[in-house]
Design a protein around this motif. Structure first.
Motif, PDB file in Angstrom:
ATOM      1  N   ASP A 189       5.092  64.359  88.977  1.00 32.15           N
ATOM      2  CA  ASP A 189       4.921  63.456  90.081  1.00 32.15           C
ATOM      3  C   ASP A 189       5.826  61.761  89.879  1.00 32.15           C
ATOM      4  OD1 ASP A 189       2.266  64.652  90.931  1.00 32.15           O
ATOM      5  OD2 ASP A 189       1.088  63.120  90.021  1.00 32.15           O
ATOM      6  N   ALA A 190       5.868  61.819  88.359  1.00 28.68           N
ATOM      7  CA  ALA A 190       6.830  61.275  88.404  1.00 28.68           C
ATOM      8  C   ALA A 190       8.963  61.345  88.233  1.00 28.68           C
ATOM      9  CB  ALA A 190       6.733  60.292  87.139  1.00 28.68           C
ATOM     10  N   TYR A 191       9.125  62.646  88.313  1.00 22.97           N
ATOM     11  CA  TYR A 191       9.670  63.021  87.870  1.00 22.97           C
ATOM     12  C   TYR A 191      11.112  62.709  89.018  1.00 22.97           C
ATOM     13  CZ  TYR A 191      13.499  67.296  87.436  1.00 22.97           C
ATOM     14  OH  TYR A 191      14.296  67.671  86.796  1.00 22.97           O
ATOM     15  N   GLN A 192      12.448  62.991  87.947  1.00 24.43           N
ATOM     16  CA  GLN A 192      13.245  62.259  88.857  1.00 24.43           C
ATOM     17  C   GLN A 192      13.784  63.893  88.841  1.00 24.43           C
ATOM     18  OE1 GLN A 192      13.440  59.088  90.076  1.00 24.43           O
ATOM     19  NE2 GLN A 192      11.681  59.537  89.410  1.00 24.43           N
ATOM     20  N   PRO A 193      14.278  64.029  90.590  1.00 29.41           N
ATOM     21  CA  PRO A 193      14.901  65.072  90.212  1.00 29.41           C
ATOM     22  C   PRO A 193      16.693  65.212  90.048  1.00 29.41           C
ATOM     23  CG  PRO A 193      13.772  64.820  92.446  1.00 29.41           C
ATOM     24  CD  PRO A 193      13.933  63.674  91.368  1.00 29.41           C
ATOM     25  N   MET A 194      17.040  65.466  89.535  1.00 30.07           N
ATOM     26  CA  MET A 194      18.567  65.766  88.667  1.00 30.07           C
ATOM     27  C   MET A 194      20.192  66.281  89.714  1.00 30.07           C
ATOM     28  SD  MET A 194      17.828  67.192  85.191  1.00 30.07           S
ATOM     29  CE  MET A 194      18.839  67.241  84.381  1.00 30.07           C
ATOM     30  N   SER A 195      19.159  66.979  90.796  1.00 31.80           N
ATOM     31  CA  SER A 195      20.000  67.344  92.048  1.00 31.80           C
ATOM     32  C   SER A 195      19.637  67.401  93.269  1.00 31.80           C
ATOM     33  CB  SER A 195      20.885  68.482  91.149  1.00 31.80           C
ATOM     34  OG  SER A 195      20.119  69.441  91.618  1.00 31.80           O
ATOM     35  N   SER A 196      20.191  67.522  94.550  1.00 31.84           N
ATOM     36  CA  SER A 196      19.338  67.678  96.147  1.00 31.84           C
ATOM     37  C   SER A 196      18.715  69.143  95.739  1.00 31.84           C
ATOM     38  CB  SER A 196      20.630  67.479  96.953  1.00 31.84           C
ATOM     39  OG  SER A 196      21.293  68.580  96.643  1.00 31.84           O
ATOM     40  N   ASP A 197      19.204  70.289  95.240  1.00 31.18           N
ATOM     41  CA  ASP A 197      18.080  70.860  95.658  1.00 31.18           C
ATOM     42  C   ASP A 197      17.083  71.275  94.114  1.00 31.18           C
ATOM     43  OD1 ASP A 197      20.471  71.514  92.853  1.00 31.18           O
ATOM     44  OD2 ASP A 197      20.848  73.171  94.849  1.00 31.18           O
ATOM     45  N   LEU A 247       2.535  71.231  78.921  1.00 33.13           N
ATOM     46  CA  LEU A 247       2.851  69.912  79.653  1.00 33.13           C
ATOM     47  C   LEU A 247       2.840  68.983  79.403  1.00 33.13           C
ATOM     48  CD1 LEU A 247       4.538  69.510  82.577  1.00 33.13           C
ATOM     49  CD2 LEU A 247       2.245  69.174  83.048  1.00 33.13           C
ATOM     50  N   ASP A 248       1.450  68.863  78.569  1.00 31.50           N
ATOM     51  CA  ASP A 248       1.173  67.399  77.656  1.00 31.50           C
ATOM     52  C   ASP A 248       2.765  67.113  76.617  1.00 31.50           C
ATOM     53  OD1 ASP A 248      -0.480  66.759  79.916  1.00 31.50           O
ATOM     54  OD2 ASP A 248      -2.251  67.844  78.166  1.00 31.50           O
ATOM     55  N   SER A 249       2.696  68.070  75.938  1.00 28.76           N
ATOM     56  CA  SER A 249       4.026  68.094  75.248  1.00 28.76           C
ATOM     57  C   SER A 249       4.720  67.432  75.612  1.00 28.76           C
ATOM     58  CB  SER A 249       3.837  69.058  74.239  1.00 28.76           C
ATOM     59  OG  SER A 249       4.331  70.648  75.013  1.00 28.76           O
ATOM     60  N   LEU A 250       5.105  67.562  77.159  1.00 26.75           N
ATOM     61  CA  LEU A 250       6.519  66.760  77.971  1.00 26.75           C
ATOM     62  C   LEU A 250       6.602  65.521  77.554  1.00 26.75           C
ATOM     63  CD1 LEU A 250       7.136  69.789  79.980  1.00 26.75           C
ATOM     64  CD2 LEU A 250       8.158  70.272  77.380  1.00 26.75           C
ATOM     65  N   GLN A 251       8.267  65.137  77.493  1.00 25.95           N
ATOM     66  CA  GLN A 251       8.123  64.007  77.578  1.00 25.95           C
ATOM     67  C   GLN A 251       9.192  62.986  78.017  1.00 25.95           C
ATOM     68  OE1 GLN A 251       5.759  61.972  75.471  1.00 25.95           O
ATOM     69  NE2 GLN A 251       4.808  63.711  74.832  1.00 25.95           N
ATOM     70  N   ILE A 252      10.314  63.506  78.245  1.00 23.94           N
ATOM     71  CA  ILE A 252      11.408  63.172  79.347  1.00 23.94           C
ATOM     72  C   ILE A 252      11.633  64.440  80.061  1.00 23.94           C
ATOM     73  CG2 ILE A 252      12.698  62.052  77.105  1.00 23.94           C
ATOM     74  CD1 ILE A 252      14.552  64.308  77.107  1.00 23.94           C
ATOM     75  N   ASN A 253      12.864  63.552  81.215  1.00 26.60           N
ATOM     76  CA  ASN A 253      13.229  64.235  82.472  1.00 26.60           C
ATOM     77  C   ASN A 253      13.497  65.423  82.438  1.00 26.60           C
ATOM     78  OD1 ASN A 253      12.490  63.090  85.265  1.00 26.60           O
ATOM     79  ND2 ASN A 253      14.836  63.711  85.197  1.00 26.60           N
ATOM     80  N   GLN A 254      14.350  65.584  81.079  1.00 26.80           N
ATOM     81  CA  GLN A 254      15.690  67.106  80.976  1.00 26.80           C
ATOM     82  C   GLN A 254      14.151  67.901  80.318  1.00 26.80           C
ATOM     83  OE1 GLN A 254      18.906  67.271  81.047  1.00 26.80           O
ATOM     84  NE2 GLN A 254      17.863  69.513  81.252  1.00 26.80           N
ATOM     85  N   GLN A 255      13.286  67.654  79.693  1.00 28.52           N
ATOM     86  CA  GLN A 255      12.525  68.677  79.165  1.00 28.52           C
ATOM     87  C   GLN A 255      11.136  68.996  80.649  1.00 28.52           C
ATOM     88  OE1 GLN A 255      10.111  66.003  76.398  1.00 28.52           O
ATOM     89  NE2 GLN A 255      11.086  67.009  75.038  1.00 28.52           N
ATOM     90  N   LEU A 256      11.152  68.515  81.112  1.00 26.70           N
ATOM     91  CA  LEU A 256      10.029  69.001  82.435  1.00 26.70           C
ATOM     92  C   LEU A 256      11.343  69.443  83.546  1.00 26.70           C
ATOM     93  CD1 LEU A 256       8.440  65.781  83.828  1.00 26.70           C
ATOM     94  CD2 LEU A 256       7.770  67.447  83.004  1.00 26.70           C
ATOM     95  N   HIS A 257      12.289  69.506  83.725  1.00 27.59           N
ATOM     96  CA  HIS A 257      13.694  70.721  84.331  1.00 27.59           C
ATOM     97  C   HIS A 257      13.533  71.749  83.206  1.00 27.59           C
ATOM     98  CE1 HIS A 257      17.694  72.236  85.045  1.00 27.59           C
ATOM     99  NE2 HIS A 257      17.275  71.298  86.140  1.00 27.59           N
ATOM    100  N   ASP A 258      13.742  71.818  82.308  1.00 30.72           N
ATOM    101  CA  ASP A 258      14.346  72.913  81.651  1.00 30.72           C
ATOM    102  C   ASP A 258      12.987  73.930  81.029  1.00 30.72           C
ATOM    103  OD1 ASP A 258      16.694  72.117  80.786  1.00 30.72           O
ATOM    104  OD2 ASP A 258      16.335  71.476  79.217  1.00 30.72           O
TER     105      ASP A 258
END
Length: 305
Positions: free
Chosen positions: A5-13, A39-50
């Motif tokens: 829910d807190a994820y910040q999109p890295m691009s418009s798509d 998912l609990d082990s992921l800490q930063i935006n980039q990790q969620l994206h990857d």
């Protein structure tokens, strides 16, 4: 799911959030536990994206198109699981011609969806409606075949993802060695095979044994599908399609469409298969097509690019 829910999109798509929500919504309970633990082990935006990208590259896209060595980056911590899956393999599997013969015998020489007879099984003077049929794998045959070490490793990653998110596959002892079992195959018309492989429709289990509800994921599909089908057992020497394998296909189909990945992947496949020509005036939206590389589609066809 607060991180999503807190994820910040890295691009418009950027489809990261919708991909992760789709997996959380549709995975079976035991698979959702494994999904949330990582998912609990992921800490930063980039990790969620990857991670979202790895789920699409290494689980969803391979069910649709896997014609050369896919480019898949397994997540950290999967090494032991991948090695375990690799150790169980006896080598690439070959297509077995007898599988279609067995499925035709079990299915009464009919397409399991339309009920139309296989053309070759009907007398030329018969008035029965006919069609050309194919033997359709539920878990794709391509996941059990490879031609190089790198492709072999990629398939190991895919199987590790499958088992992690669908642990029931281990319960029913289904591995790539069983890819040509009749429990993983059915008779289907040529045109319906293509739609099934593209997740345009799937089979949803009902309370009645061997009765399935057809889930139409592509309302624009021109073919008329029945609301339900019943898998008749004309030759009991051969197992019927396994409900758990049909469930895996149905869940991945739901994730494919709910995640927002479907449009990008389908557009890339359309382009790559030569149906889309670049406009002479330069108006083709190449950037949109190439955006699908973030989902691994173009990478999976890299040898032909």
């Amino acid at each position: 799911m607060e991180k999503v829910d807190a994820y910040q999109p890295m691009s418009s798509d950027d489809k990261t959030a919708s991909i992760l929500r789709a997996f959380h919504t549709y995975l079976p309970e035991n698979g959702r536990v494994n999904f949330l633990n990582h998912l609990d082990s992921l800490q930063i935006n980039q990790q969620l994206h990857d991670h979202a990208r790895s789920l699409i590259d290494g689980l969803v896209t391979p069910f649709i198109s896997l014609r050369s060595t896919p480019s898949i980056s397994p997540r950290l911590g999967m090494e032991d699981s991948i090695a375990s899956v690799a150790s169980e393999s006896t080598g690439p599997i070959q297509i077995q011609d007898h599988l279609k013969v067995e499925c035709l015998a079990r299915d009464g020489n009919r397409c399991v969806v339309s009920g139309l007879f296989e053309e070759a099984s009907v007398d030329r003077n018969s008035t029965e409606p006919i069609t050309l049929t194919e033997c359709v794998h539920i878990i794709p045959f391509s996941l059990a075949s490879w031609h190089s070490r790198s492709e072999n490793h990629a398939k190991d990653v895919i199987w590790t993802n499958l088992i992690r998110h669908f642990p029931t596959l281990e319960t029913i002892r289904f591995t790539r060695e069983n890819i040509n079992d009749t429990a993983n195959a059915m008779t289907m018309s040529f045109s319906l095979h293509r739609h099934f492989g593209r997740f345009d429709f799937s089979f949803e289990e009902t309370s009645q044994l061997q009765k399935y509800r057809i889930q139409n994921h592509s309302p624009r599909m021109q073919m008329r599908l029945p609301r339900t089908v019943f898998f008749n057992w004309y030759d009991r020497r051969y197992d019927l399609p396994h409900p758990e394998l049909l469930k895996v296909h149905a869940i991945i189909a739901q994730i494919f469409h709910a995640s927002g990945a479907a449009e990008q992947i389908q557009k890339a496949l359309y382009y790559l298969e030569g149906h889309c020509a670049l406009a002479k005036d330069g108006s083709t939206d190449v950037s949109s097509i190439l955006a699908a590389t973030t989902l691994g589609v173009l990478a999976s066809r890299g040898d032909n690019a």
